[in-house]
Design a protein around this motif. Structure first.
Motif, PDB file in Angstrom:
ATOM      1  N   ASN A  34      75.953  70.135  51.651  1.00 57.55           N
ATOM      2  CA  ASN A  34      76.962  71.154  51.372  1.00 57.55           C
ATOM      3  C   ASN A  34      78.331  70.617  51.751  1.00 57.55           C
ATOM      4  OD1 ASN A  34      78.465  73.422  50.964  1.00 57.55           O
ATOM      5  ND2 ASN A  34      77.576  74.593  52.652  1.00 57.55           N
ATOM      6  N   PRO A  35      79.229  70.349  50.764  1.00 58.09           N
ATOM      7  CA  PRO A  35      80.563  69.834  51.078  1.00 58.09           C
ATOM      8  C   PRO A  35      81.352  70.757  51.999  1.00 58.09           C
ATOM      9  CG  PRO A  35      80.109  69.648  48.726  1.00 58.09           C
ATOM     10  CD  PRO A  35      79.010  70.473  49.320  1.00 58.09           C
ATOM     11  N   ALA A  36      80.999  72.058  51.997  1.00 56.30           N
ATOM     12  CA  ALA A  36      81.734  73.015  52.816  1.00 56.30           C
ATOM     13  C   ALA A  36      81.550  72.747  54.314  1.00 56.30           C
ATOM     14  CB  ALA A  36      81.272  74.441  52.497  1.00 56.30           C
ATOM     15  N   GLU A  38      82.295  70.219  55.796  1.00 58.35           N
ATOM     16  CA  GLU A  38      83.465  69.480  56.245  1.00 58.35           C
ATOM     17  C   GLU A  38      84.478  70.411  56.906  1.00 58.35           C
ATOM     18  OE1 GLU A  38      85.679  65.988  56.829  1.00 58.35           O
ATOM     19  OE2 GLU A  38      83.608  66.292  56.158  1.00 58.35           O
ATOM     20  N   TRP A  39      84.412  71.717  56.596  1.00 54.44           N
ATOM     21  CA  TRP A  39      85.356  72.681  57.158  1.00 54.44           C
ATOM     22  C   TRP A  39      84.783  73.416  58.374  1.00 54.44           C
ATOM     23  CZ3 TRP A  39      85.492  70.985  52.274  1.00 54.44           C
ATOM     24  CH2 TRP A  39      86.748  70.644  51.753  1.00 54.44           C
ATOM     25  N   SER A 163      93.851  73.585  54.009  1.00 57.44           N
ATOM     26  CA  SER A 163      92.644  74.062  53.337  1.00 57.44           C
ATOM     27  C   SER A 163      91.818  74.955  54.267  1.00 57.44           C
ATOM     28  CB  SER A 163      91.793  72.887  52.852  1.00 57.44           C
ATOM     29  OG  SER A 163      91.337  72.108  53.941  1.00 57.44           O
ATOM     30  N   LEU A 232      91.902  73.929  49.215  1.00 57.60           N
ATOM     31  CA  LEU A 232      90.459  73.922  49.422  1.00 57.60           C
ATOM     32  C   LEU A 232      89.731  73.473  48.163  1.00 57.60           C
ATOM     33  CD1 LEU A 232      87.985  74.635  51.200  1.00 57.60           C
ATOM     34  CD2 LEU A 232      88.117  76.947  50.255  1.00 57.60           C
ATOM     35  N   ALA A 233      90.132  74.007  47.005  1.00 56.95           N
ATOM     36  CA  ALA A 233      89.459  73.668  45.753  1.00 56.95           C
ATOM     37  C   ALA A 233      89.575  72.183  45.440  1.00 56.95           C
ATOM     38  CB  ALA A 233      90.054  74.492  44.615  1.00 56.95           C
ATOM     39  N   HIS A 235      90.028  69.604  47.518  1.00 52.07           N
ATOM     40  CA  HIS A 235      89.208  68.790  48.419  1.00 52.07           C
ATOM     41  C   HIS A 235      87.718  68.997  48.173  1.00 52.07           C
ATOM     42  CE1 HIS A 235      92.920  68.005  50.556  1.00 52.07           C
ATOM     43  NE2 HIS A 235      92.284  67.139  51.302  1.00 52.07           N
ATOM     44  N   MET A 236      87.319  70.211  47.833  1.00 47.53           N
ATOM     45  CA  MET A 236      85.916  70.462  47.540  1.00 47.53           C
ATOM     46  C   MET A 236      85.458  69.651  46.329  1.00 47.53           C
ATOM     47  SD  MET A 236      84.196  72.599  49.529  1.00 47.53           S
ATOM     48  CE  MET A 236      83.032  73.515  48.540  1.00 47.53           C
ATOM     49  N   LEU A 239      85.181  65.891  47.375  1.00 46.56           N
ATOM     50  CA  LEU A 239      84.022  65.654  48.233  1.00 46.56           C
ATOM     51  C   LEU A 239      82.711  65.847  47.484  1.00 46.56           C
ATOM     52  CD1 LEU A 239      85.163  67.340  51.570  1.00 46.56           C
ATOM     53  CD2 LEU A 239      84.972  64.906  51.080  1.00 46.56           C
ATOM     54  N   THR A 240      82.699  66.772  46.534  1.00 46.35           N
ATOM     55  CA  THR A 240      81.485  66.995  45.745  1.00 46.35           C
ATOM     56  C   THR A 240      81.156  65.777  44.908  1.00 46.35           C
ATOM     57  OG1 THR A 240      81.844  69.388  45.665  1.00 46.35           O
ATOM     58  CG2 THR A 240      80.414  68.440  43.985  1.00 46.35           C
TER      59      THR A 240
END
Length: 296
Positions: A34-36, A38-39, A163, A232-233, A235-236, A239-240
């Motif tokens: 899950n790339p999320a 990272e946050w 982000s 956020l979008a 970077h997501m 990373l995806t």
């Protein structure tokens, strides 16, 4: 253009170790990665003052670095002068100053308020631009670590403090508070709040007044969410694409994934980073200006 994509593809390889470690920690199948993650901000230096969490984490580190770089930009480009002839560095500094004054301050603030609020909106524009740009430079400010010569060091990673909603909300909250404080200072409390109510029949006040109050708070949401969502979008997506290499477990996918991530990187750096910094500063100037002269 091809050369730029190739250069950026190489540039992105610097960020792969952090993505690889994240994939390893979360599992290598598509459902677990899950790339999320990272946050998810881990505490580096815990600081708790009662219910208030002021711990130093990755986002705080980026903010501190952004503040330092912003100060250096102001000093190097606009304060330090070498020689009597203008240089490219000085020309760039004048360009930044002109954009902040002509395109941001003069467009949103009344003439009498420019001297007071130009430093704030100009600082906002430069600071947000710097934070956004730092988010697209692989820096050793990640939660994942790799062992080199027996020493654990942070991996290079891409992360933007803007982000995270807490950062953009804090910036928006400053503008929100300054707007109403300046509105009251310039007009008086009663006159300022009375200016929120349009010229409509009094029978409509029960409907109009709540809507006007809600509209003021919507400015706070609009400022914070716009910047947060755009950063956020971007970077997501990056990373995806990088994470797909480890999800599918095929290094050959890098031939497609890395250039695709580079394309989104170019779009974010060339367009989104500057536009979002400008919009945030310009709207802040407009909101403060409208509070000072609500009849305009």
């Amino acid at each position: 253009m091809t050369r730029r994509i190739a250069a950026l593809s190489t540039f992105f390889l610097l960020a792969l170790p952090a993505v690889a470690l994240a994939a390893e920690e979360n599992g290598t199948d598509e459902e677990k990665f899950n790339p999320a993650s990272e946050w998810t901000l881990h505490e580096w230096i815990p600081i708790h003052l009662g219910p208030i969490d002021m711990s130093i984490n990755k986002a705080v580190a980026y903010l501190l670095l952004g503040a330092l770089v912003s100060c250096l930009i102001g000093i190097v480009f606009m304060r330090v002068k070498v020689g009597s002839e203008p240089t490219r560095r000085q020309a760039l500094g004048e360009t930044i100053y002109e954009v902040a004054q002509v395109q941001v301050a003069e467009q949103g603030l009344p003439t009498k308020a420019i001297g007071r609020w130009f430093p704030y909106v100009a600082t906002l524009m430069i600071f947000i631009w710097v934070i956004n740009m730092l988010g697209f430079i692989p820096l050793p400010l990640s939660d994942e670590k790799v062992t080199i010569a027996g020493v654990k060091v942070p991996t290079l990673a891409l992360f933007a403090a803007t982000s995270t909603l807490s950062t953009t909300l804090a910036l928006a909250l400053m503008t929100f508070v300054f707007t109403h404080v300046e509105g009251i200072r310039a007009n008086g409390t009663w006159k300022y709040f009375k200016s929120w109510i349009p010229d409509v029949p009094k029978a409509m006040y029960p409907l109009i007044v709540p809507l006007e109050i809600l509209g003021q708070f919507m400015r706070l949401i609009s400022l914070s969410v716009r910047l947060y969502a755009n950063m956020l979008a971007g970077h997501m997506l990056i990373l995806t694409f990088l994470g797909l290499i480890f999800i599918i477990e095929n290094v050959l996918l890098a031939v497609i994934a890395v250039p695709a991530a580079a394309v989104f990187y170019l779009f974010e750096v060339v367009i989104v980073v500057s536009i979002q910094a400008y919009i945030f500063a310009a709207l802040s100037a407009i909101y403060i200006g409208s509070a000072i002269e609500p009849e305009h």
